[in-house]
Write an enzyme that holds these catalytic residues in place. Structure first.
Site, PDB file in Angstrom:
ATOM      1  CB  CYS A1123      -0.960  -0.045   1.168  1.00 28.59           C
ATOM      2  SG  CYS A1123      -0.195  -0.407   2.772  1.00 28.59           S
ATOM      3  CB  SER A1124       0.875   4.494   1.563  1.00 29.25           C
ATOM      4  OG  SER A1124       1.734   5.620   1.616  1.00 29.25           O
ATOM      5  CB  ALA A1125       3.365   2.741   5.463  1.00 30.94           C
ATOM      6  N   GLY A1126       3.041  -0.045   3.532  1.00 24.98           N
ATOM      7  CA  GLY A1126       3.255  -1.478   3.487  1.00 24.98           C
ATOM      8  C   GLY A1126       2.921  -2.201   4.765  1.00 24.98           C
ATOM      9  CB  VAL A1127       2.371  -1.654   8.044  1.00 30.38           C
ATOM     10  CG1 VAL A1127       3.850  -1.952   8.036  1.00 30.38           C
ATOM     11  CG2 VAL A1127       2.120  -0.151   8.079  1.00 30.38           C
ATOM     12  N   GLY A1128      -0.548  -1.266   6.793  1.00 24.81           N
ATOM     13  CA  GLY A1128      -1.970  -1.186   7.114  1.00 24.81           C
ATOM     14  C   GLY A1128      -2.836  -2.014   6.186  1.00 24.81           C
ATOM     15  NE  ARG A1129      -5.487   2.272   2.413  1.00 23.02           N
ATOM     16  CZ  ARG A1129      -5.761   3.252   1.549  1.00 23.02           C
ATOM     17  NH1 ARG A1129      -5.647   2.997   0.252  1.00 23.02           N
ATOM     18  NH2 ARG A1129      -6.126   4.443   1.971  1.00 23.02           N
ATOM     19  CD  GLN A1167      -0.436   1.986   9.308  1.00 22.39           C
ATOM     20  OE1 GLN A1167      -1.015   2.232   8.261  1.00 22.39           O
ATOM     21  NE2 GLN A1167       0.556   2.743   9.753  1.00 22.39           N
TER      22      GLN A1167
END
Length: 1189
Positions: A1123-1129, A1167
């Site tokens: 995703c953006s940071a690679g942890v949430g979605r 997250q």
């Protein structure tokens, strides 16, 4: 004189000393010569004088350069007076002779002396450190250089002379012991090249250097129009721009450049096709003038000599044809077929053996390449996705062809077989953007049969690359034991000891080209009687036959013997294992976009035929077309149905069958066997009826009904036999040659849509127009014992009933073209063929029948509708009885219980408590590499970094000497199956080349992107793949060129096909990019069903790519999720998919335990509490869909 100066009074004027000057030229072998020239002599005259001493005739590749007053290398302007030029710019009157114009292929150099000077130049480039190369490459190059300069090793008593010889690049600073070890390795390499002539060794050296990064490039530091410092470079393909960290941003091909000019200190590149100008700024005016003049000279040279200036929408691969024999090499080389008997039209004179080489190539040379295919191919001709390598360099082009034909592999994923087979087809990269993915369209039988009717070509003039196009030779049939399952999964559950077992080691072994092309991996003989793979395609399926003496033929074997051998018959029957074509044309989204994806590799092998493959088509179509005449309904008397019935008669029979089925819902439906019968069927009594099982899946082999073989009878009659409790549909027919001719004119069109709201269908459930879920299949218990023969519904009846609403997923432009083709066809050609495409009036009448029957159903009748739908769709479930069933029934948790448990957690607020108790990251995590200062800018969020023990390690480069990328390996074992993901952040503008390096080195075939490029006006992820419809539809990122082949928008997500090419090796790979676009800027998606459809698309593409790679790799490659940071979605996708797998296979569902395990491999996975709650909502929705099955 007051100062004591004395003037000479000779009054003599030395004319000779004023009109001549002497200049020194350093040659490539480090010798210095002197040349006396007049003051009016140009640089060209000096160059010709040097060439005369070196006995060079091809002087146009060389030039003279000098060191400027600022110690910068500058090329001499050959058309201007040399002395004046040197006096103005040079630091001293010393010139250097060298190669000014590099070529992509040494075979262009005709003269021996030219090749020798070229060899000296590239060797100098290596030794001076201008080209980056690994230690292995340094040793290999040094060994070739010693062989070229000194000859065989046995001419010397010892290898001591190597100590005094410059072997390694200047920037290779090593200790004495390490240098001695390298020297010994060079001596061994030299010994291995014994017997190679010096001239051949020189050419081999050049060939190795051509693959190095930076070959033939000149780079100048400039600033772009935004003021950013970039490198402006030039090489034989054009002009490129890359930023200071080494990422190559854009390439301007020579054919795309109109002119290069300068305005004061600015350089302007005027492009031909685009009305724009690329602007760059230099330090001073003289610099800008020199660069623009140099670029103009190169532009003129390469266009005049037609080097790398072919018309193409994307930079073509550099194809090299060795002019020496490699038979004496100790290393294994890719198998290259010599160009033999090549016949081509005068449009193009280059033959590409690449499987995606369907674009015109160079006009001046004949190159051959054996491994430049989109999908990996073997040496013996077998390709991994069910095709045979099309080796066009051997007899594969007839005189009538005007373009390079593609392989039957869907290497160019956006061009259907029907277009490629047209004689007037002109390949166009730009116009292929609206074509759907290769796993969605169906074979165009109309084109195939039309060509077959024209007659086969003579055996000697046919292309031999496709004569062994048989299903038995494809990779799908090399492993007949494999089953391909649809969603929900129906495979046997593996025993397990630990719910989530963690893989402790993370070994990263690169797959070498020799490993990828190992012929032993595919030389798997097919045994008679082996199990066959099931056919599941959108049109009537390719029926199997008894395997009789199958023999494994390879392309190489066929080319060697020049014999025509027909393909062996299909293997014996086997039940279908995928639900075909439950996807209607998409409006918003489709849950389960392509159920027939998993076996599409079988279809691909008959998708894009050449004319000489007609026997295979004929055999397939005989089996395919049989069920078209097998339409019956219950309730009428036995009658004879003529096979040339009109469309209206057949459609009325279909509607009558459906109406009678609706009226007989109060009669329990007996089992329907999914196996086709081998001989004449005999009806016996005693159909025992069983009730529906609980709402959970039984692990059976099939969810779809296959075709039924017709008998060998010549009678054109259909006998109606009715069972006491079941509407029976049977047939025992053979069709005549007239019907075959009629079938040859069948237009393979997808059915039109309902004029009302469109239905969205998933693998597991059908949804009503109103959005409420409808059951898609019902399961009836089938007895293993008993003498009775089973009943079956033919595929033609399924198509007739479902044709209006259940069709293959196609793009809107394709549907438009289909409708236009319908209007052009005469009405008299409508029989039988219109079974596949019902007209609007018929659709409306069928909708009215459906709506009336739906309104009549109440109470217990409505409860039986799932069974009716299953019957109408030709679906049945064969549940094997016995001890195994008892075991599963005892251990399986009913779906209702799990659904209630998940809902209770959501309603009671237990989800929040669970989430708060899960640690965000591992207690004693180590982040040594991620926290280095040079890697700080490589992370989007500095607090989110990978653990050291499972971070993805790249091969170190000069720009990234630690091989760092913000990505983590996620490995989980659930129920005996290993799941491997790579969770990473969205690439930054300066890390795109690292991202593609990771994709290449890890063998990734699927990228799941769970974010849009921009959300809420903020950039969420930098676009790291080229836009479709942009110029060339391709972009270069470091050592990789990425080309967008197609894009299919499915509402909430988009599927994009990418072709990734490694520029140094020339290898290519297909990568599927699945982007979910409906995630809001804040919160989670409201459409849970749409997110489920996205997960099903990931599963379908994963099954497809894994099936293609079977036999090449022992383990399936990971899926990249970001995703953006690679942890949430990213965590939502991974956790949801793992938990759905647990639900499907009756594993224990422990969401918090799994999330804790994921966070031990990457911190902060999922997250927010909203994301964690959304996972539960996805599981609830999945179970609700499964209840209806």
């Amino acid at each position: 004189m007051p100062f004591g100066l004395k003037l000479r009074r000779t009054r003599r004027y030395n004319v000779l000393s004023k009109n001549c000057f002497v200049t020194r030229i350093r040659l490539l072998d480090s010798n210095v010569i002197e040349c006396t020239l007049s003051v009016e002599s140009t640089g060209q005259e000096c160059l010709e004088a040097v060439a005369q001493r070196l006995e060079l005739r091809e002087t146009h590749y060389f030039g003279l350069w000098f060191l400027s007053k600022s110690q910068q290398a500058r090329w001499v302007e050959l058309e201007k007076p040399l002395k004046k030029h040197l006096d103005k710019f040079a630091n001293e009157p010393l010139l250097f002779f060298g190669v000014m114009f590099y070529v992509p292929n040494v075979s262009r150099l005709q003269q021996e002396a030219t090749r020798y000077q070229y060899y000296l130049q590239v060797k100098k480039d290596v030794l001076e450190g201008r080209l980056r190369c690994s230690l292995e490459q340094v040793i290999r190059l040094a060994g070739l250089a010693v062989q070229a300069d000194f000859g065989d090793y046995n001419q010397f008593d010892s290898q001591e002379f190597l100590r005094e010889y410059v072997l390694f690049p200047m920037d290779l600073a090593m200790e004495e012991a390490a240098l001695e070890e390298l020297t010994q390795k060079v001596a061994q390499e030299h010994k291995a090249h014994s017997g190679i002539l010096p001239a051949e060794a020189e050419l081999m050296y050049i060939n190795e250097v051509e693959r190095l990064d930076g070959f033939g490039q000149e780079i100048f530091p400039v600033k772009d129009s935004h003021g950013n410092s970039v490198h402006l470079g030039i090489f034989f393909m054009g002009i490129f721009v890359r930023n200071r960290v080494g990422r190559q941003a854009v390439i301007y091909r020579w054919n795309d450049i109109g002119s290069v000019t300068h305005s004061k200190a600015a350089i302007l590149l005027e492009l031909i096709d685009k009305e724009e100008t690329a602007l760059f700024h230099t330090d001073d005016i003289e610099n800008a003038k020199y660069i623009s003049r140099l670029f103009t000279t190169r532009h003129k040279f390469y266009k005049q000599n037609k080097i790398c200036t072919e018309q193409s929408n994307s930079p073509p691969p550099i194809r090299r044809q060795p002019t020496w024999s490699r038979s004496s090499l100790p290393r294994q080389q890719p198998y290259i077929l010599p160009p033999m008997h090549v016949q081509c039209s005068e449009h193009y004179s280059e033959t590409h053996t690449s499987q995606d080489s369907i674009f015109p190539g160079n006009e001046e040379a004949l190159y051959c390449r054996s491994h430049n295919s989109l999908d990996l191919n073997y040496l013996n001709g077998t390709v991994t996705n069910g095709s045979v390598c099309s080796v066009h360099s051997v007899n594969s082009l007839s005189c009538s062809q005007s373009f390079i034909q593609a392989s039957p592999v869907s290497s160019n994923l956006s061009i259907p077989g029907s277009d490629i087979m047209r004689a007037d087809y002109i390949p166009s990269h730009r116009h292929s953007t609206i074509i759907v993915p290769s796993y969605r369209p169906t074979p165009d039988y109309e084109t195939v049969m039309r060509q077959m009717k024209r007659g086969l070509m003579h055996a000697d003039s046919q292309s031999r690359s496709l004569r062994n196009l048989n299903i038995i030779n494809t990779h799908a049939y090399n492993q007949p034991e494999e089953l391909v399952y649809s969603q929900p999964e129906m495979r046997e559950r593996h025993p397990y000891t630990v719910p989530y077992a963690h893989q402790g080691c993370y070994g990263h072994k690169l797959v070498s080209p020799s490993d990828q092309m190992n012929p032993q991996n595919c030389a798997m003989p097919i045994k008679p009687g082996a199990s066959s793979i099931s056919h599941t395609v959108s049109t009537p399926e390719l029926a199997n036959m008894q395997l009789q003496g199958a023999q494994h033929y390879s392309t190489a074997h066929m080319l060697k013997n020049y014999l025509f051998r027909p393909p062996p018959p299909y293997p014996r029957p086997r039940p279908a294992t995928s639900t075909p074509d439950l996807a209607s044309h998409r409006h918003k989204y489709v849950s389960g976009s392509s159920p027939d994806l998993v076996t599409r590799k079988v279809q691909l092998s008959v998708k894009t035929f050449q004319e000489d493959s007609s026997p295979v088509v004929h055999q397939s179509l005989q089996e395919v077309s049989e069920p078209l005449t097998a339409t019956k309904h219950h309730g009428g008397g036995g009658g004879t149905v003529n096979k040339r019935h009109s469309l209206e008669v057949m459609n009325s029979m279909v509607r009558g069958m459906e109406a009678m089925t609706l009226k007989s819902l109060n009669i329990p439906m007996a089992r329907r066997n999914t196996l086709r019968e081998q001989g004449p069927s005999e009806e016996t009594g005693g159909h025992e009826v069983h009730g529906l099982p609980q709402y959970h899946h039984k692990k059976t082999f099939s969810d779809a009904t296959m075709l039924i073989h017709s008998s060998e009878s010549e009678e054109e009659e259909e006998t109606l036999e009715a069972a006491p409790q079941v509407p029976v549909l049977r047939e025992k027919v053979e069709y005549s040659a007239q019907l075959q001719a009629a079938l040859a004119r069948i237009p393979n069109r997808p059915p039109p849509e309902y004029p009302g709201p469109r239905k969205s269908v998933s693998n597991g459930a059908l949804r009503q127009d109103q959005g409420t879920p409808l059951p898609a299949m019902a399961r009836c218990r089938v007895l293993r014992h008993g003498p009775s023969k089973a009943l079956s519904v033919s595929r033609a009846e399924q198509l007739a009933v479902n044709g209006a609403s259940l069709g293959p997923s196609i793009s809107e432009p394709d549907l438009t073209s289909v409708k236009e083709r319908v209007k052009k066809e005469p009405v008299k050609e409508r029989p039988v063929s219109e079974m596949f495409s019902l007209e609007d009036s018929i659709i409306e009448r069928e909708m009215m029948i459906r709506n009336l029957e739906k309104q009549k159903m109440t109470g217990p009748q409505a409860q039986k509708r799932p069974l009716m739908l299953a019957a109408l769709n030709g679906l049945s479930v064969a549940r094997v009885s016995g001890r195994e069933d008892g075991h599963h029934d005892a251990t399986r948790v009913p779906i209702d219980e799990r659904l209630r448990a998940l809902k209770k957690k959501l309603e009671d607020g237990m989800v929040f408590t669970e989430y708060e108790q899960i640690p965000n990251k591992k207690a004693n995590g180590v982040f040594s590499t991620a926290t280095l200062p040079e890697n700080a800018e490589r992370s989007r969020i500095r607090e989110v970094v990978p653990y050291e023990e499972n971070r993805v390690e790249l091969i170190p480069t000069k720009e990234n000497n630690t091989g760092y990328i913000n990505a983590s390996h996620i490995k989980v074992v659930v129920g005996g199956s290993e799941w491997h993901y790579i969770a990473t952040q969205g690439p930054l503008p300066h890390t795109c080349h690292d991202f593609w390096q990771m994709v290449w080195e890890q063998g990734v075939n699927v990228i799941a992107m769970v974010t849009a490029e921009e959300e809420g006006g903020r950039t969420k992820s930098h676009r790291y793949w080229p836009k479709l419809g942009s110029k060339h539809s391709s972009a270069t990122y470091g050592k990789f060129k990425v080309t967008t082949k197609f894009r299919t928008d499915s509402g909430c997500y988009a599927t994009t096909g990418l072709k990734v090419k490694h520029l140094l090796s020339g290898q290519e790979r297909t990568v599927w990019h699945l982007q979910y676009t409906d995630w809001p800027h804040h919160g989670c998606p409201e459409d849970v069903q749409g997110f489920l459809s996205y997960l099903e698309e990931i599963q379908s593409v994963r099954r497809h790519t894994n099936s293609v790679l079977e036999g090449i790799r022992t383990r399936h490659p990971p899926i990249v999720v970001h995703c953006s940071a690679g942890v949430g979605r990213t965590g939502v996708v991974i956790l949801s998919e793992l938990m759905i797998y647990c639900l499907e296979h009756n594993e224990k569902v422990e969401v918090p335990t799994m999330l804790r395990f994921l966070r031990e491999q990457r911190m902060f996975m999922i997250q927010t509490i909203a994301q964690y709650k959304f996972v539960y909502q996805v599981l609830v929705q999945f179970l609700q869909n499964s209840r209806l099955i």
